[in-house]
Design a protein around this motif. Structure first.
Motif, PDB file in Angstrom:
ATOM      1  N   GLY A 280      30.201  34.510  46.945  1.00 21.02           N
ATOM      2  CA  GLY A 280      31.472  34.909  46.360  1.00 21.02           C
ATOM      3  C   GLY A 280      31.598  34.433  44.933  1.00 21.02           C
ATOM      4  O   GLY A 280      30.749  33.683  44.430  1.00 21.02           O
ATOM      5  N   LEU A 281      32.647  34.895  44.281  1.00 20.35           N
ATOM      6  CA  LEU A 281      32.936  34.498  42.910  1.00 20.35           C
ATOM      7  C   LEU A 281      34.230  33.697  42.855  1.00 20.35           C
ATOM      8  O   LEU A 281      35.150  33.940  43.640  1.00 20.35           O
ATOM      9  CB  LEU A 281      33.078  35.729  42.010  1.00 20.35           C
ATOM     10  N   VAL A 282      34.282  32.772  41.944  1.00 17.25           N
ATOM     11  CA  VAL A 282      35.522  32.072  41.631  1.00 17.25           C
ATOM     12  C   VAL A 282      36.100  32.748  40.388  1.00 17.25           C
ATOM     13  O   VAL A 282      35.471  32.740  39.320  1.00 17.25           O
ATOM     14  CB  VAL A 282      35.281  30.581  41.376  1.00 17.25           C
ATOM     15  N   LEU A 283      37.265  33.369  40.545  1.00 13.26           N
ATOM     16  CA  LEU A 283      37.899  34.106  39.449  1.00 13.26           C
ATOM     17  C   LEU A 283      39.213  33.434  39.080  1.00 13.26           C
ATOM     18  O   LEU A 283      40.044  33.173  39.956  1.00 13.26           O
ATOM     19  CB  LEU A 283      38.149  35.559  39.862  1.00 13.26           C
ATOM     20  N   GLU A 284      39.387  33.150  37.810  1.00 12.51           N
ATOM     21  CA  GLU A 284      40.626  32.548  37.330  1.00 12.51           C
ATOM     22  C   GLU A 284      41.036  33.230  36.034  1.00 12.51           C
ATOM     23  O   GLU A 284      40.209  33.426  35.137  1.00 12.51           O
ATOM     24  CB  GLU A 284      40.445  31.043  37.078  1.00 12.51           C
ATOM     25  N   ARG A 285      42.310  33.602  35.961  1.00 15.81           N
ATOM     26  CA  ARG A 285      42.855  34.201  34.748  1.00 15.81           C
ATOM     27  C   ARG A 285      42.026  35.397  34.265  1.00 15.81           C
ATOM     28  O   ARG A 285      41.760  35.565  33.084  1.00 15.81           O
ATOM     29  CB  ARG A 285      42.970  33.155  33.641  1.00 15.81           C
ATOM     30  N   GLY A 286      41.603  36.195  35.239  1.00 15.45           N
ATOM     31  CA  GLY A 286      40.935  37.440  34.915  1.00 15.45           C
ATOM     32  C   GLY A 286      39.489  37.337  34.499  1.00 15.45           C
ATOM     33  O   GLY A 286      38.931  38.300  33.975  1.00 15.45           O
ATOM     34  N   ARG A 287      38.852  36.189  34.768  1.00 17.50           N
ATOM     35  CA  ARG A 287      37.447  36.059  34.386  1.00 17.50           C
ATOM     36  C   ARG A 287      36.702  35.194  35.380  1.00 17.50           C
ATOM     37  O   ARG A 287      37.296  34.468  36.195  1.00 17.50           O
ATOM     38  CB  ARG A 287      37.325  35.457  32.985  1.00 17.50           C
ATOM     39  N   VAL A 288      35.384  35.271  35.339  1.00 18.13           N
ATOM     40  CA  VAL A 288      34.532  34.496  36.231  1.00 18.13           C
ATOM     41  C   VAL A 288      34.514  33.038  35.783  1.00 18.13           C
ATOM     42  O   VAL A 288      34.330  32.742  34.597  1.00 18.13           O
ATOM     43  CB  VAL A 288      33.096  35.059  36.244  1.00 18.13           C
TER      44      VAL A 288
END
Length: 439
Positions: free
Chosen positions: A134-142
Motif C-alpha cells: 500500500g501507499l501512505v498518502l498525505e495532503r495529496g501526495r505520496v
C-alpha cells in the motif's frame, strides 16, 4: 529528492531505478519474488522464460542507459545479427533484405540479470526483497510505501512497476481516489518456447520471424507462425504461437511436429538439433492499458511503468522496448523541472504517446483475427486495407520494407506508414510485382 521507491524489480522497474539514480540521493527497489537467482527468473513472472524480442529501439535505449552492455552480452555468448542473418517471412515468403538491420539474440533472463547487475552496482541504488502492500498518502501526495513486513519506507517519489497484477487502482480507490479507466482487447493468445542445442546448421543466421499475412487472411492455413533466435549458451530459442484453439502445448513431440510445418529454418532445427529443456507455455488472455493520465486528479510523487501501465499482445515483441521508452518519458519529465511533489501529468502525457503507438499497432493487427471482436477504431476498414497493401509491398520492396521494419521496431510512429510518398512507392512495387506475375 532524498529517496525514491520502485515497487517491482523486473525490467521496467530496473530501468526506472536507473533513471531515478540520476536525481535521487537513494533509490530503493522492492522485488517481491525472493526466488530470483542469477538467471533473473522468478516464479512470480513465468513469462520471463519465454522468447523475448529486443526491438531495435529497445537495443538503442539499452545502450543509452547502460553503455557497453550490448558488447558485454555479446562477449558472454549473445549474438548480434546483421543483414542476411536476420530474416522475416510473411505467408512463407522471405521479405526483401533491409540494409542496416541489426538484432540482438539473447534470452530475457540473461538480459535482465545483466541490467540488474548494472543497476545494483550504482552507489545510490539498493535492491531489496519485499512486497509493497500500500501507499501512505498525505495532503495529496505520496509519503511512504507500506510493505508486507509491516514497515513503511518513507519516500518522496514512488514508481508502480508491479506488472499486470498491480493493485495500485485498488489502493487509490481505498484511499478515496479514482481507479483509472482500463482499455481491453481480448486476444486469447497462447505461445510456447523450446530450447535446442545450436551448431553450424544455419550458419550465421541469428533471428527468424515468420507470420501469416494478407494472402492467407492472417490465418496459419499453411505454415505455423513462430520464430527462432540464436542466444547465449550456443542455443536456439524457438517460439510458436497460436490463437484460441490453435494454442501450442508443452508436448515436445507436438512442438517438433509444428516446427516441421513452419518455414525452412525452423524445420532444420526440428530435424537436426537436440532439445535441451522442457517446452514452456504461456497464455495471454487480453491486452490492456490503464488510463492514469485521463484521471481528473492523481497523487503527487507517483508514476506507473511497464505492464502496470500497459500490456500489449507479446507476439509483437514490444514489452521490453515500451519499458525503456517509459523510462525515457520519466527522465524527460524530471528534466523538465516539474515539481515531483505534484501529479506527474507531464510523465503520463509523454508515456501515453509511446503506449498509444504500440497499442495502435498491435490492436489493429489483432483485429484481423476472426475471434477478436473489437473495439474497432474509427476508419478501421481503410486502415486494414492500407496496412495489407503496405505489408504486401514490404515483401518485395526494400524501401517500403525499411519503413515497415522501423515501425515494427518502434523506431518510427505507425503514422509513418501513411505518408503519401511511402504509399506511392508501395503502389509502384505492387504494380511491378503484378506485371512480373502476368504471363
Amino acid at each position: 529528492m532524498k529517496r525514491a521507491v520502485v515497487m517491482g524489480g523486473s525490467y521496467a522497474g530496473l530501468f526506472a531505478a536507473r533513471v531515478l539514480s540520476d536525481v535521487a540521493e537513494e533509490v530503493v527497489v522492492l522485488e517481491a519474488d525472493d526466488t530470483i537467482g542469477a538467471d533473473g527468473v522468478g516464479r512470480a513472472a513465468p513469462q520471463r522464460r519465454q522468447l523475448h524480442a529486443l526491438l531495435a529501439m529497445g537495443r538503442a535505449q539499452l545502450g543509452r542507459w547502460f553503455p557497453g552492455l550490448t558488447a558485454e552480452l555479446v562477449a558472454g555468448g549473445a549474438r548480434l545479427g546483421e543483414g542476411d542473418a536476420v530474416r522475416y517471412y510473411v505467408d512463407g515468403r522471405l521479405k526483401a533484405p533491409v540494409p542496416g538491420t541489426r538484432m540482438l539474440g539473447v534470452t530475457r533472463p540473461y538480459l535482465e540479470s545483466a541490467v540488474r547487475r548494472r543497476v545494483a552496482a550504482l552507489p545510490n541504488v539498493r535492491l531489496t526483497t519485499g512486497q509493497a502492500t500500500g501507499l501512505v498518502l498525505e495532503r495529496g501526495r505520496v509519503r511512504g510505501v507500506a510493505t508486507a513486513a509491516g514497515e513503511v519506507l518513507e519516500t518522496e517519489f514512488a514508481v508502480d512497476a508491479m506488472g499486470r497484477s498491480s493493485r495500485l487502482g485498488s489502493w487509490l480507490e481505498g484511499a478515496g481516489w479514482e481507479r483509472p479507466p482500463v482499455d481491453r482487447m481480448r486476444v486469447d493468445l497462447g505461445y510456447a518456447t523450446g530450447t535446442f542445442r545450436r551448431g553450424d546448421e544455419l550458419g550465421e543466421l541469428t533471428v527468424v520471424h515468420s507470420g501469416p499475412g494478407p494472402a492467407t487472411g492472417y490465418q496459419p492455413t499453411h505454415l505455423e507462425p513462430g520464430g527462432l533466435v540464436a542466444v547465449e549458451g550456443a542455443r536456439w530459442s524457438v517460439v510458436l504461437a497460436g490463437y484460441a484453439d490453435l494454442r501450442p502445448g508443452p508436448d515436445p513431440e507436438e512442438f517438433r511436429a509444428r516446427m516441421r510445418r513452419a518455414v525452412e529454418p525452423l524445420r532444420t532445427v526440428a530435424d537436426v538439433c537436440e532439445m535441451t529443456a522442457d517446452v514452456t507455455t504461456y497464455r495471454f488472455a487480453e491486452s490492456l492499458r490503464r488510463g492514469y493520465g485521463r484521471l481528473g486528479r492523481f497523487p503527487g510523487g507517483l508514476v506507473v511503468v511497464g505492464d502496470a501501465l500497459a500490456s500489449v499482445n507479446p507476439v509483437y515483441g514490444q514489452g521490453l522496448t515500451l519499458a525503456a521508452l517509459e523510462a525515457n518519458s520519466l527522465a524527460a519529465h524530471l528534466r523538465s523541472g516539474a515539481d515531483t511533489t505534484e501529479p506527474a501529468w507531464g510523465y503520463f502525457r509523454r508515456a501515453s504517446a509511446v503506449v498509444g503507438a504500440a497499442w495502435q499497432l498491435s490492436t489493429t493487427a489483432d483485429l484481423a483475427q476472426p475471434h477478436v471482436t473489437g473495439p474497432y477504431p474509427p476508419g478501421y476498414r481503410l486502415l486494414r486495407w492500407a496496412g495489407d497493401r503496405i505489408t504486401e509491398a514490404s515483401i518485395v520492396d526494400a524501401e517500403v520494407g525499411a519503413t515497415y521494419l522501423n515501425v515494427v521496431n518502434m523506431m518510427e510512429h505507425p503514422r509513418a506508414l501513411t505518408r503519401p510518398r511511402l504509399l506511392l512507392q508501395a503502389a509502384r512495387a505492387l504494380l511491378s510485382e503484378a506485371g512480373r506475375d502476368t504471363p
